[in-house]
Design a protein around this motif. Structure first.
Motif, mmCIF file in Angstrom:
data_model
loop_
_atom_site.group_PDB
_atom_site.id
_atom_site.type_symbol
_atom_site.label_atom_id
_atom_site.label_comp_id
_atom_site.label_asym_id
_atom_site.label_seq_id
_atom_site.Cartn_x
_atom_site.Cartn_y
_atom_site.Cartn_z
ATOM 1 N N GLY A 57 29.078 70.828 -46.704
ATOM 2 C CA GLY A 57 29.934 70.594 -45.548
ATOM 3 C C GLY A 57 29.175 70.166 -44.306
ATOM 4 N N SER A 58 27.860 70.153 -44.371
ATOM 5 C CA SER A 58 27.039 69.797 -43.215
ATOM 6 C C SER A 58 26.688 68.311 -43.239
ATOM 7 N N SER A 59 27.074 67.601 -42.193
ATOM 8 C CA SER A 59 26.769 66.163 -42.154
ATOM 9 C C SER A 59 25.262 65.927 -42.077
ATOM 10 N N GLY A 60 24.527 66.828 -41.433
ATOM 11 C CA GLY A 60 23.077 66.695 -41.363
ATOM 12 C C GLY A 60 22.425 66.824 -42.725
ATOM 13 N N ALA A 61 22.899 67.774 -43.532
ATOM 14 C CA ALA A 61 22.356 67.957 -44.875
ATOM 15 C C ALA A 61 22.686 66.764 -45.763
ATOM 16 N N ARG A 62 23.909 66.256 -45.647
ATOM 17 C CA ARG A 62 24.286 65.079 -46.441
ATOM 18 C C ARG A 62 23.454 63.872 -46.043
ATOM 19 N N ALA A 63 23.200 63.693 -44.749
ATOM 20 C CA ALA A 63 22.373 62.580 -44.289
ATOM 21 C C ALA A 63 20.942 62.723 -44.803
ATOM 22 N N ALA A 64 20.424 63.948 -44.816
ATOM 23 C CA ALA A 64 19.067 64.174 -45.318
ATOM 24 C C ALA A 64 18.969 63.869 -46.806
ATOM 25 N N VAL A 65 19.989 64.258 -47.570
ATOM 26 C CA VAL A 65 19.993 63.952 -49.002
ATOM 27 C C VAL A 65 20.036 62.442 -49.214
ATOM 28 N N TRP A 66 20.848 61.737 -48.436
ATOM 29 C CA TRP A 66 20.956 60.284 -48.569
ATOM 30 C C TRP A 66 19.613 59.618 -48.244
ATOM 31 N N VAL A 67 18.926 60.089 -47.225
ATOM 32 C CA VAL A 67 17.600 59.543 -46.892
ATOM 33 C C VAL A 67 16.636 59.789 -48.050
ATOM 34 N N SER A 68 16.684 60.976 -48.642
ATOM 35 C CA SER A 68 15.809 61.292 -49.779
ATOM 36 C C SER A 68 16.110 60.401 -50.979
ATOM 37 N N VAL A 69 17.389 60.156 -51.239
ATOM 38 C CA VAL A 69 17.763 59.284 -52.355
ATOM 39 C C VAL A 69 17.239 57.872 -52.114
ATOM 40 N N LYS A 70 17.435 57.363 -50.902
ATOM 41 C CA LYS A 70 16.953 56.014 -50.594
ATOM 42 C C LYS A 70 15.440 55.943 -50.686
ATOM 43 N N ALA A 71 14.741 56.969 -50.228
ATOM 44 C CA ALA A 71 13.280 56.976 -50.304
ATOM 45 C C ALA A 71 12.820 57.030 -51.757
ATOM 46 N N GLY A 72 13.513 57.786 -52.574
ATOM 47 C CA GLY A 72 13.158 57.895 -53.980
ATOM 48 C C GLY A 72 13.392 56.611 -54.749
ATOM 49 N N LEU A 73 14.378 55.849 -54.335
ATOM 50 C CA LEU A 73 14.669 54.586 -55.013
ATOM 51 C C LEU A 73 13.729 53.471 -54.591
ATOM 52 N N GLY A 74 13.047 53.669 -53.493
ATOM 53 C CA GLY A 74 12.092 52.656 -53.038
ATOM 54 C C GLY A 74 12.756 51.566 -52.219
ATOM 55 N N PRO A 75 12.000 50.502 -51.928
ATOM 56 C CA PRO A 75 12.532 49.418 -51.094
ATOM 57 C C PRO A 75 13.767 48.784 -51.740
ATOM 58 N N ARG A 76 14.773 48.588 -50.939
ATOM 59 C CA ARG A 76 16.021 47.982 -51.399
ATOM 60 C C ARG A 76 16.487 46.960 -50.370
ATOM 61 N N PRO A 77 17.485 46.199 -50.728
ATOM 62 C CA PRO A 77 18.019 45.205 -49.786
ATOM 63 C C PRO A 77 18.530 45.850 -48.500
ATOM 64 N N SER A 78 18.665 45.060 -47.490
ATOM 65 C CA SER A 78 19.060 45.563 -46.174
ATOM 66 C C SER A 78 20.477 46.124 -46.163
ATOM 67 N N ARG A 79 21.268 45.868 -47.171
ATOM 68 C CA ARG A 79 22.642 46.398 -47.188
ATOM 69 C C ARG A 79 22.670 47.913 -47.243
ATOM 70 N N TRP A 80 21.522 48.563 -47.592
ATOM 71 C CA TRP A 80 21.425 50.009 -47.637
ATOM 72 C C TRP A 80 21.235 50.598 -46.253
ATOM 73 N N SER A 81 20.895 49.781 -45.308
ATOM 74 C CA SER A 81 20.630 50.268 -43.961
ATOM 75 C C SER A 81 21.897 50.816 -43.343
ATOM 76 N N SER A 82 21.769 51.931 -42.613
ATOM 77 C CA SER A 82 22.953 52.516 -41.980
ATOM 78 C C SER A 82 23.269 51.807 -40.662
ATOM 79 N N ALA A 83 22.307 51.086 -40.092
ATOM 80 C CA ALA A 83 22.541 50.341 -38.843
ATOM 81 C C ALA A 83 23.054 48.952 -39.197
ATOM 82 N N ARG A 84 24.247 48.631 -38.729
ATOM 83 C CA ARG A 84 24.827 47.298 -38.996
ATOM 84 C C ARG A 84 25.162 46.624 -37.724
#
Length: 84
Positions: A57-84
């Motif tokens: 239920g914590s948005s901070g925890a969900r954001a941290a998990v998402w950052v970890s997933v993206k870091a684990g997957l390595g470099p990806r296209p810019s569409r993964w960026s949260s800043a649009r």
């Protein structure tokens, strides 16, 4: 490559020790995350998923998990960026 018996045993023991150093602390953290108590105690007095639901239920925890997933997957296209 052919290894002697002593080398194979040493390699297996080293691998087992390495895996233990990595996975035993992770297992302890997982078991403690299921404890109903607010502080760590061993052995846990019971098991619950309460703290996992609080974290979900914590948005901070969900954001941290998402950052970890993206870091684990390595470099990806810019569409993964949260800043649009």
């Amino acid at each position: 490559m052919h290894l002697g018996r002593t080398a194979r045993i040493a390699l297996r023991l080293g691998a087992a020790l390495g895996f233990a150093v990595i996975y035993v602390p992770l297992l302890l953290v997982l078991v403690n995350s299921l404890s109903p108590d607010r502080s760590a105690s061993w052995p846990p007095s019971g098991l619950t998923l309460h703290w996992w639901s609080v974290a979900a239920g914590s948005s901070g925890a969900r954001a941290a998990v998402w950052v970890s997933v993206k870091a684990g997957l390595g470099p990806r296209p810019s569409r993964w960026s949260s800043a649009r």
